[in-house]
Each structure stands twice: as C-alpha cells, then as structure tokens.
Design an enzyme around this catalytic site. Structure first.
Site, mmCIF file in Angstrom:
data_model
loop_
_atom_site.group_PDB
_atom_site.id
_atom_site.type_symbol
_atom_site.label_atom_id
_atom_site.label_comp_id
_atom_site.label_asym_id
_atom_site.label_seq_id
_atom_site.Cartn_x
_atom_site.Cartn_y
_atom_site.Cartn_z
ATOM 1 C CG ASP A 25 -1.562 1.017 1.146
ATOM 2 O OD1 ASP A 25 -1.993 2.360 0.019
ATOM 3 O OD2 ASP A 25 -2.656 0.962 2.068
ATOM 4 C CE LYS A 86 -1.789 7.274 -3.460
ATOM 5 N NZ LYS A 86 -1.756 6.217 -2.422
#
Lengths: 620, 191
Positions: A25, A86
């Site tokens: 993740d 991100k």
C-alpha cells in the site's frame, strides 16, 4: 466460510515451492508491505515492530533515508525531505498551480514535475521508488529471498498517467509488478474474506491525499465492483492544512518560512489526531525566530473548519450509488479505509448518509495492504485455501472523437473488465481514404473537455461514397486495465491498431473539475451537442448538394437553382452561429429545396443503368 | 469434452466458454424477455469464476488470452441481458429485427408529443430548481417503463410472438429509459 470451491482437481497447477508474494500500500502519508503467511495475511513490521512506514524520503548528506528517520528531519531540512510525493505522481507543474503547500524547489520539466534536491533533480517516480525499495528490502529480509511478485495499490480514481507513474516507480525499485490494484477493492477483499461478507458493501477510503468510494457486491466468493467514484485531490492532508491555516490566523503569524511551515503542519496533524480521542488539544511550538505559538483547538472548531471537506466526499458517494442504480439503504455495510476515517466528524457524516454506523472492526491503516497481499498470493500462483474472484471496473469512460469535436463513448465508466466493445463508424466524404482515430478518456461530451490518450490512423480505405465504408473500431481493456484499440474497414479488411500508453494523463484538478462539470453543465453539453450535430448535418447536406449540382446541375431550372442557392447561403450563415434550432430549420429547408433535383438524379441514374452505361463513367 | 451450461472443460483441464452459444444459452437461460434475474446473476458469477484470467494466473500466454476473451464475452453477454431494454433489443436481434435502427426512428406521434411535453416540463423544472416536479416526472417515466416491460413480456414470451411488431414498443422503452436517466441526472445536479 461460505466461499466457492470450484477448482477442478486436474486443473490445479503442478505442486511447486511457495512463491514470495507481497502486497504494497503506497500511501500519501504512510506505506505498508504485507504477505500471506500460513494462509493468513499479515503486515511485515520493521525491526522495531512498527507496521507503518511514513511515506517520506530524505536526500541527506550521507545518502537516502526513508520512513521515520526521514520524518525526524522534515522540519529542519524541508527542501530535501520529500513528503506526499504521491500527490505529484503523473502531474505537471501547471497541475500544482496555486497549491503552495509544497515547500520544494520545483523544476518545470515536460510531462511530470521534478524536485531539486541535494542529491540532484528527482521526479516523484524516483522518490516513490526509493520508498518502494525500502519496503522491498524489508520484505526480502522477512521472507528470506527475492520477491517473486508484488501487487501495488492505487486510488481507484487514479487516471492512466498516475497509474503508469506508479508502475514505473515499482519497476525502478526492482519489484516484479503483478498488477496495480484499486485501494478500496483491496480493502473489500481483506474485509470480505475475513468476515465472510455477502451483499452490497461500500468502501469509503479517505487517505492522506485521495478519496475513493467503491460500491461492491459480495456473493459466493465473487467480489464484483459495481461502481467507483472519488476525488484524487482530497485527503487527510487537506484537513491538516485547514488546521495549519487556523493556527496562522489564530496566532496572528506572518507567512511562515519553509521549515516553520513544516513544523506547524506537523503540529496541525498531531492536533487533528489528538482530537479524535479528546475534546480539545494544545498546540505549542516555537518558530525559528523564537516566536512562541500557544493555542487550544477544540473538536468543535476542527469540525467547523473542515465541514466542507467532509461534505466534498458525499457527492462522489451519491454518484457512485446512482451509477450502481442503488439507494443508500441497499448498502449492507460501510467499510472505512484510511487513517483520516478515524475522525469522528467523518464517521458521523458517513453514518448519516448510509443510515447506519460504519464497520470499524478492522484497522483502516492496514486493510489495503492485507488485501493486496491476498491478491498477490493468488496472482503469483500460490494455492489458496479460499477460492474467490475479483471483478473490477474501469473508473472513467473511454471513447473516440467524432465529427464536430464530440465524444462517442465506447466503454462507459464502471464497465466490468476485461471488456471488449466495438462500434461502427463510417466515412464523411466521397472517396475518403483515411480516418483519424483519436482515443479519449473522460465523462464530458466534447473532446476538448476530455483527456487525450492516443491517436492513430486507418489508411488505405478503398474509394467509396460517403457513408458506404464500414469501419469497426474495437476497444479492449484487459484484466490489468490496459487499453488496446483497433480499427478495421469491414468491406476491404484494411486494419490498424494501437496499444494505448499515454505519456501523461488527466490532472488531479482536471478529474475533479471534469466530473463536476459533467454534472453541472449537462444542459450546456446537451445544447453544445445538438449544435455540433446540426453543424455536421449542415456540412453533409452542403457537400452532397454541391456535388449533385456539379454532376447534374442541368436538371434544375433557374427558379429551383435560386431556391437552392438561397437555402445554401442560409445554412452557411447559420452554420457560423450557435442557434441549433435555426440551423436545423435551415438544413430542413435546404433538403426540401433539393428534393426535385434528387428525384430527377435518381431517374437519370435509373435511365443510365437501363442503357447499360456505368454511372461513374459519366459523373466526371 | 464435458459441457456445463456453455462451459467446456478441455482435456488439459482448462476451461473456456463456447463462443457459438448465444447469450441466453451461455447462461443456461431460456430465450425469454422475462428472466430470473437471480439465476442470471448466479450463472454469471459461476462462469466468471471458471474463465476469468485471474483464475488462470499460472497458465500459458495463449490460455491467458483465451481466458481474457472468454471473460470479456461473459461481461458482454451479462450486460446484454441484465437490463430489460438491452434484453429486449437482443431478443429482437436474435430474430433478425433491429429495434434501434438509425435509419428508421419512427415513433408514434401521440407518444412523441407526450414525451416532448415531458422534456419541456423537465427543462422548466430544472431551470427553476424544482426537484419535486422532476421527481414526479421521473416517477411517471418509470411507471411507464414498467408498463412497457409488462407488455413486452406478454408480447414476446408467447408462442408465435411477432418480434418485428414489437419494434415500436422497444423503441418507446429506449426513449423512456433515456428520459428517466436524464431526469435522474437533472435531480442529482440539483441535489
């Protein structure tokens, strides 16, 4: 557990050694790596037993450090300590315009933005790969050897560019990527298998930087995603930022330096987290120039200053339910994912919308990595005790540009993959020998409002009258979500094909804006579409009339010719305007004016055919 | 080759669907407009569990490709049977009747006038932000959709059914479903 057992005894793979499979993740704030051990998905902790890795990379004087070690330096060395990379994946500098949260020295390069650091210019892909490499090393140490396959999760609402950037980062980190898996889907797998859940479930995933909502049907071991929606620029970071702004305002501070800003953001996050358990919390800090900050933030104030952020998550939920043709009451359970869902005001809003308290019997930080590990274990070919299947969907519609700059959707959003869809198109002009095929992604009616993915040409179409060619365009999206488009002229067999690998995708802002606009401007779009359609029709009739007059102009008398010319002029005049109703009337008028000509041409054609002479021999 | 409702299990143990079957046969359902939705859902899930590429993670590239094509075919068939409108169109298509022919868009004049009036009322309500009026129009459209579906089941599922004669009704259904969808979108936009 009521799960499907359908493996054929002779269809099972040959017995072999267990392969090392991991699920990662890769989060905005924290990342995790998990694996399946003795049939159980577990998170792999670091040497000190900590499961989470802060998604922070520092380019220090003595090399690259990640996680907690990097976190400790984020306020003292903000330019070289990269957080929330991100949010930059697959984004250009223009996409970040107005977002002053990032204290980095951005370098504007074509495609993706880059960051100037002590270790040189770094792209977000490189930063992410440094993080992924640390996770790979942790997994290798724990599993005792090289990784055979990894599943990396991405927000369901990530577009092609963001997905491609994530895949590149994983490859750069030396990870054999089996698949990118949507985060809410991963959570649903982990939750569903753990609880033998059956029925309609919603996964509400509010991470550090992104928000996803997925609606799934769980039945007999099949996880069927019915609809997904989201906002790729909304997450826990935004809540921190609200608190940060509140601190600046409440303490009457001037605009802070990069390192003070980072310090206050850390304080803001801590305060936000404190208020999950407490009614109020103290925010105490000392800025670099000695200015003291000493404030008390209450939960009521936090709820107030973040209310519209929470509200922003509700619209995508309604859209997802609408796409799934379900009501909130049809949902049997709501799974919460992401650390930001610990906030009481978020839980309250979710409970209110769905009319039931959300499910909280799992760790919202770990569930995505666990689901990814379970999927990786299956895709790498390890025998599962549990038999289950995932049916995921395409998050955004895929289509083609047609005449007038309009989009013809070929694969609508939320189509189950793998999917193959074909649509037939035709030529617009007599003797047209090539057709440009422009593949786009998005929900709006006009090409200009969607994201361009690829262009290619179908050449060598044999000469035919306008509308006679039959060009079949096929879109195929495989289980990995990769798009392949092919075109073929059916009467001649001429074919062309492209695998879509976009160099860059939609921007965060664009996705949110495009979706919002597609709803807000539905009426505008309808008018624009009607006008564009009439314009195409106008061009078609004018073209046909001109070529008919050129070939058989002798068949009309002066009166008729004058009527046709007047009608032509009227169409040309209205073609330039924006009144589609008037243009439609003018088109109809031109059609009527050319009726006698059309009838006589038909007669002449019949006569020619009867006398055995070829029509095309006479027409030039 | 063993055969279970459209799925053939080859000697190597690899499963693939029979591409010669029509959508109904693929799911082991009778060729009817009124279908057992639960049976369709169950058959779809059962077949996907057999053919989906993820179920053949260790297979050869060729087998993976067949798996992908089979799975896509199931998705196509499922989409064609799941909604009543798509199912009606498909059923007519099986009898060589093209219900939604672009060259033949004739609709009953009374029907058309009624719908145009509805659209106009919807535009007015949408501009005025009158959600209640839109909801009423939406409910009326859905009620008419339900009536048409009942009528289609009666017309299409009897012996010697006139598939060509059902065309106008299918076209009206398509029109109404589209209308209901855009009303739904208008309501959502105001929400």
């Amino acid at each position: 557990m009521a799960l499907l057992q359908i493996a054929e005894p002779d269809a099972s793979p040959a017995p072999h050694a267990r392969k090392r499979a991991i699920g990662i993740d890769l989060g905005t704030t924290n990342s995790l790596v998990a694996t399946v051990r003795h049939g159980l998905a577990v998170v792999l902790p670091d040497a000190e037993g900590r499961p989470l890795v802060p998604s922070i990379v520092r380019y220090g004087e003595n090399g690259v450090v990640t996680g907690y070690a990097a976190m400790a330096k984020q306020a003292s060395d903000p330019h070289n300590t990269i957080v929330s990379a991100k949010r930059l994946m697959g984004r250009g500098l223009a996409d970040l315009d107005g977002d002053r949260r990032f204290p980095y020295r951005f370098v504007d390069t074509p495609g993706m933005v880059r960051i100037g650091t002590r270790a040189g210019v770094k792209s977000p892909v490189e930063v992410s790969s440094d993080l992924l490499r640390a996770l790979r090393e942790r997994a290798e140490a724990s599993l005792g050897g090289a990784i055979d396959g990894a599943v990396v999760t991405v927000p369901a609402y990530f577009d092609e560019a963001q997905r491609q950037a994530t895949k590149d980062a994983a490859r750069l980190a030396g990870l054999p990527v089996l698949r990118l898996l949507n985060e809410p889907t991963a959570a649903a797998i982990a939750y569903g298998l753990d609880n033998a859940a059956e029925g309609i479930y919603a996964v509400y995933d509010l991470g550090g930087g992104t928000f996803d909502i997925s609606i799934l049907r769980l039945a007999k071991g099949v996880f069927e995603v019915l609809a997904t929606n989201g906002d790729t620029a909304l997450g826990g970071d935004d809540f921190d930022h609200r608190v940060f702004c509140w601190i600046i305002e409440a303490a009457h501070l001037p605009p802070p330096s990069a390192s003070d800003a980072r310090l206050l953001l850390v304080k803001a996050r801590t305060a936000k987290e404190q208020l999950t358990l407490h009614d109020e919390t103290a925010i105490v800090a000392s800025l670099s120039d000695g200015t003291p900050v000493d404030l008390v933030l209450t939960r009521t104030t936090l709820t107030g200053i973040t209310a519209n952020l929470v509200a922003k998550t509700l619209q995508p939920i309604k859209r997802a339910l609408r796409d799934a043709k379900l009501a909130a009451t049809d949902v049997k359970g709501v799974v919460l994912v992401g650390g930001a869902t610990r906030m009481p005001q978020v839980r309250r809003a979710v409970a209110e919308l769905f009319g039931q308290p959300p499910l909280t019997n799992l760790d919202p930080d770990e569930v995505v990595a666990l689901g990814a590990a379970i999927q990786a274990n299956k895709l790498v070919g390890n025998r599962d005790d549990e038999d289950w299947l995932l049916l995921d969907v395409t998050p955004l519609s895929l289509g083609l540009e047609t005449m007038g700059g309009l989009v013809e959707k070929v694969v609508p959003r939320n189509s189950t993959i793998p999917v193959a869809r074909a649509q037939e198109f035709t030529t617009f002009k007599d003797g047209q020998s090539a057709m440009a095929i422009h593949v786009v992604q998005g929900e709006r009616e006009k090409v200009a409002d969607c994201r361009s993915l690829a262009r290619f040409e179908l050449r060598g179409i044999p000469p035919m009258a306008a509308g006679a060619a039959r060009i079949r365009v096929t879109f195929a999206v495989d289980a990995d979500g990769l798009l392949d488009v092919s075109a073929r002229e059916e009467t001649s067999g001429v074919a062309a094909h492209v695998s879509v690998k976009p160099s860059y995708g939609l921007t965060d802002g664009e996705i949110a804006r495009m979706l919002q606009e597609s709803f807000a401007h539905a009426a505008d779009d309808m008018r624009a579409r009607a006008l564009a359609e009439e314009q195409v029709e106008a061009d078609r009739i004018v073209e046909a009339t001109r070529s008919a007059l050129a070939a058989d102009g002798d068949l009309v008398d002066a009166d008729e010719r004058a009527r046709i010319d007047a009608a032509l002029a009227e169409v040309a005049r209205l073609r330039a305007g924006d009144d589609h109703t008037a243009l439609r009337a003018a088109n109809a008028q031109l059609n009527r004016a050319t009726e006698p000509l059309a009838a006589r041409r038909m007669d002449r054609g019949v006569q020619r055919a009867l006398t055995g002479r070829r029509v095309d021999a006479l027409s030039d | 080759m063993a055969r279970v409702h459209g799925v053939a299990i080859t000697r190597s143990g690899f499963t693939m669907i029979d591409f010669t079957h029509n959508h109904f046969a693929l799911f082991g359902l009778p060729e009817r407009f009124a279908i057992d939705a639960a049976a369709l859902d169950a058959a779809y899930r059962r077949l996907q569990s057999e053919v989906h590429p993820d179920r053949h993670a260790g297979a050869s590239a060729a087998e993976q490709r067949v798996a992908s094509q089979s799975s896509a075919r199931l998705n196509e068939a499922y989409a064609a049977l799941r909604t009543p409108l798509a199912r009606a169109q498909y059923l007519l298509q099986l009898h060589a009747v093209d219900a939604i022919d672009e060259r033949d868009t004739q609709l009953d004049v009374d029907f058309l006038e009624r719908q145009l009036a509805r659209r106009e009322a919807a535009d007015v309500a949408s501009v005025a932000g009158d959600v209640a009026a839109l909801e009423a129009l939406h409910a009326a459209a859905l009620a008419e959709v339900a009536d048409l579906e009942t009528a289609l089941a009666r017309d299409l599922d009897r012996a010697g059914a006139d598939f060509s004669g059902a065309k106008p009704r299918v076209r009206e259904l398509a029109f109404l479903v589209r209308l209901a969808d855009s009303l739904d979108a208008m309501i959502a936009a105001l929400d």
